[in-house]
Design a protein around this motif. Structure first.
Motif, PDB file in Angstrom:
ATOM      1  N   ASN A   1       0.819  -1.207   0.000  1.00  0.00           N
ATOM      2  CA  ASN A   1       0.000   0.000   0.000  1.00  0.00           C
ATOM      3  C   ASN A   1       0.854   1.259   0.000  1.00  0.00           C
ATOM      4  O   ASN A   1       0.554   2.237  -0.684  1.00  0.00           O
TER       5      ASN A   1
ATOM      6  N   ILE B   1       0.498   3.338  -3.489  1.00  0.00           N
ATOM      7  CA  ILE B   1      -0.471   4.436  -3.355  1.00  0.00           C
ATOM      8  C   ILE B   1       0.282   5.730  -3.060  1.00  0.00           C
ATOM      9  O   ILE B   1       1.036   5.796  -2.083  1.00  0.00           O
TER      10      ILE B   1
ATOM     11  N   ALA C   1      -5.593  -0.428   1.209  1.00  0.00           N
ATOM     12  CA  ALA C   1      -6.156  -0.706  -0.122  1.00  0.00           C
ATOM     13  C   ALA C   1      -7.203  -1.819  -0.020  1.00  0.00           C
ATOM     14  O   ALA C   1      -7.048  -2.735   0.783  1.00  0.00           O
TER      15      ALA C   1
ATOM     16  N   ASP D   1      -5.432   8.985  -1.111  1.00  0.00           N
ATOM     17  CA  ASP D   1      -4.812   8.570  -2.364  1.00  0.00           C
ATOM     18  C   ASP D   1      -4.869   9.748  -3.335  1.00  0.00           C
ATOM     19  O   ASP D   1      -5.948  10.140  -3.790  1.00  0.00           O
TER      20      ASP D   1
END
Length: 541
Positions: free
Chosen positions: A332, A336, A478, A513
């Motif tokens: 993640n 991201i 995520a 994000d």
């Protein structure tokens, strides 16, 4: 005489978009002059003309999709143009005009030919990333000699002559432009000088035979060779955009297996490789300091040291939860693009209300926590800013907006953090949320949470208020696109317009994000959430 010019063979590219017209009706064009520019998701290329003449009519426009064989334009050929069949009005068949012509040519010994970078459009000072031939190799006309790469595309540079490579004048890392000397060839008897336009223009020989000269083959200009670098053991078969994506993640494309046509590496292949590394299925790249196929640095191998030589050590195994969550957190964080927005919420009145409510509900056994109020306030913010209650699809091209509100909250256990989920938090009262949180937290501490209790979250809250700290950067879980962090509330002096007054301030840390949420939206969400926590009556609006 009118001639129709069509899109020649452009390899694997089909239904590519026309992004630029390079000629207009009335323009005079030569053989191999660029007519249009097309672009796919992997490369841009210019399409050359197979004939010379004056543009009579253009059959396509910007935005159209074309493939091999699509009609581009109609040319009015001039008498002097090196057009096919212009040498003879009577197209009588002939057995082999080319060999006959070659036989009539005088014998000649080997000659040295210099091969230069042809016209490659707007590309200048592009870097050589691969040499595809070596001294002593025999090459043909149009055979690829080297690969160059700019920040926009990769392309192969073809040979304008045939012969044996005598000396290579460039090396990997050099910058070249149109006219740069690539190598010298030893060509037998002038046979090496065979670029397409020259092959088409032999008026003296054509006049000596009643048969028409063979039509020049319509070959793409050098910029049509923008196909990704082929895999030959040293270079990966990937487009510039995929190479850039891999560089950002520190992935060595030489270790990634492509699933696209001809083994081409796709974005999904890079993502899958990262996931396999994170899960321990594949080993992380380890050539420290070496450059990867895309020119970026590879991920360094994990350092291994014998710490016992510095002092006493003890080996302690990671808990099962940390072994499971570690690779997910790493994935993640790597995949991201996180941005964290910090905000302060004045919860003075809310804290007083919470204490009064707990006193009134003492006999019910339900204890309201600040986190229960934050969950309810977050639902209100998610409704106002639906992009926060969403997920990107697997390809990263669409946003999946969710019409339900399942809030995950981090629960501390002896073995590490777990994240139970309050389902349909929008339909529950604060006391119901508090009761469910208590039940789930107890199950988490006892190791009795079921997988279904930790699935389906649309937004997560991580609270460290009971421990301390002023702010932190929570990692997004995520496929969610945001996570809220709560730190320890503290009494701070706040100016009320007349004087400083003591107020209870709750620090908020909102990570989001950046592919989905921009800075302005992130700031608005955090500010609105703080506003709701300052007056929970806003949740009723």
């Amino acid at each position: 005489m009118s001639t129709t010019v069509k899109v020649p063979d452009i390899g694997d590219f089909k239904e590519v978009e026309v992004i630029e017209l390079l000629v207009k009706p009335g323009d005079t064009v030569k053989v191999d002059q660029s007519l249009i520019t097309v672009e796919s998701d992997k490369a841009s290329m210019e399409i050359p003309s197979s004939h010379a003449g004056v543009v009579k009519e253009i059959s396509i426009k910007v935005g159209d999709k074309v493939s091999e064989g699509s009609v581009l334009l109609v040319l009015e050929e001039s008498a002097a143009a090196p057009a096919p069949a212009a040498a003879s009005p009577a197209p009588a068949p002939v057995a082999a005009p080319a060999p006959a012509s070659a036989a009539s040519a005088p014998a000649a010994g080997p000659s040295t030919v210099e091969v230069q970078v042809p016209d490659i459009g707007d590309f200048k000072d592009v870097e050589v990333i691969e040499l595809m031939v070596k001294p002593g190799d025999a090459v043909k006309v149009d055979q690829s000699l080297l690969t160059v790469e700019s920040d926009k595309a990769s392309m192969e540079i073809p040979s304008s002559h045939a012969g044996v490579v005598k000396e290579i004048k460039v090396k990997v890392g050099d910058k070249v432009s149109k006219g740069s000397l690539i190598l010298t060839l030893s060509a037998e008897g002038g046979a090496g000088a065979a670029p397409a336009p020259a092959a088409a223009a032999q008026p003296a020989q054509a006049a000596a035979t009643p048969a028409p000269a063979p039509a020049p083959e319509a070959r793409p200009a050098p910029t049509a060779a923008l196909e990704p670098v082929p895999s030959n053991g040293a270079k990966a078969h990937a487009s510039p955009s995929v190479r850039k994506f891999a560089r950002e993640l520190g992935v060595d494309l030489g270790r990634v297996k492509g699933s696209g046509p001809k083994g081409r590496i796709l974005n999904e292949d890079v993502q899958g490789f990262v996931k396999s590394v994170m899960s321990g299925v594949a080993a992380a790249p380890g050539a420290a300091g070496a450059k990867g196929a895309g020119g970026g640095l590879q991920v360094l191998a994990w350092p291994s040291l014998d710490f016992s030589k510095f002092g006493e050590t003890e080996l302690q195994a990671l808990s099962r939860i940390k072994k499971i969550s570690g690779p997910n957190l790493h994935r993640n964080w790597v995949m991201i693009p996180h941005v964290t927005q910090f905000e302060d919420a004045d919860v003075t009145e809310l804290e007083e209300f919470r204490k009064d409510s707990n006193a009134a509900m003492a006999k019910s056994g339900v204890k309201l926590t600040m986190l229960a109020f934050v969950i309810k306030a977050s639902v209100s913010a998610l409704k106002k800013f639906p992009a926060f209650n969403a997920s990107l699809d697997e390809k990263g091209e669409n946003l999946i907006l969710k019409k339900f509100y399942n809030i995950g909250f981090a629960a501390d256990t002896p073995n590490g953090l777990v994240v139970p989920v309050i389902k349909n938090a929008d339909a529950k009262s604060i006391s119901q949320i508090a009761q469910e949180m208590g039940d789930l937290s107890a199950q988490a501490r006892d190791g009795k949470l079921k997988p279904a209790d930790m699935q389906g979250a649309t937004f997560t809250i991580s609270s460290l208020g009971g421990i301390g700290g002023t702010a932190f950067t929570p990692i997004i879980n995520a496929p969610e696109v945001a996570i809220l962090g709560l730190s320890k509330s503290a009494i701070k002096p706040v100016w009320d317009g007349k004087q400083f007054a003591p107020r209870l301030i709750l620090p908020l840390s909102l990570s989001y994000d950046h592919r989905v949420i921009d800075g302005a939206m992130g700031a608005r969400f955090a500010a609105y959430l703080a506003e709701v926590l300052g007056d929970m009556r806003k949740t009723l609006l």
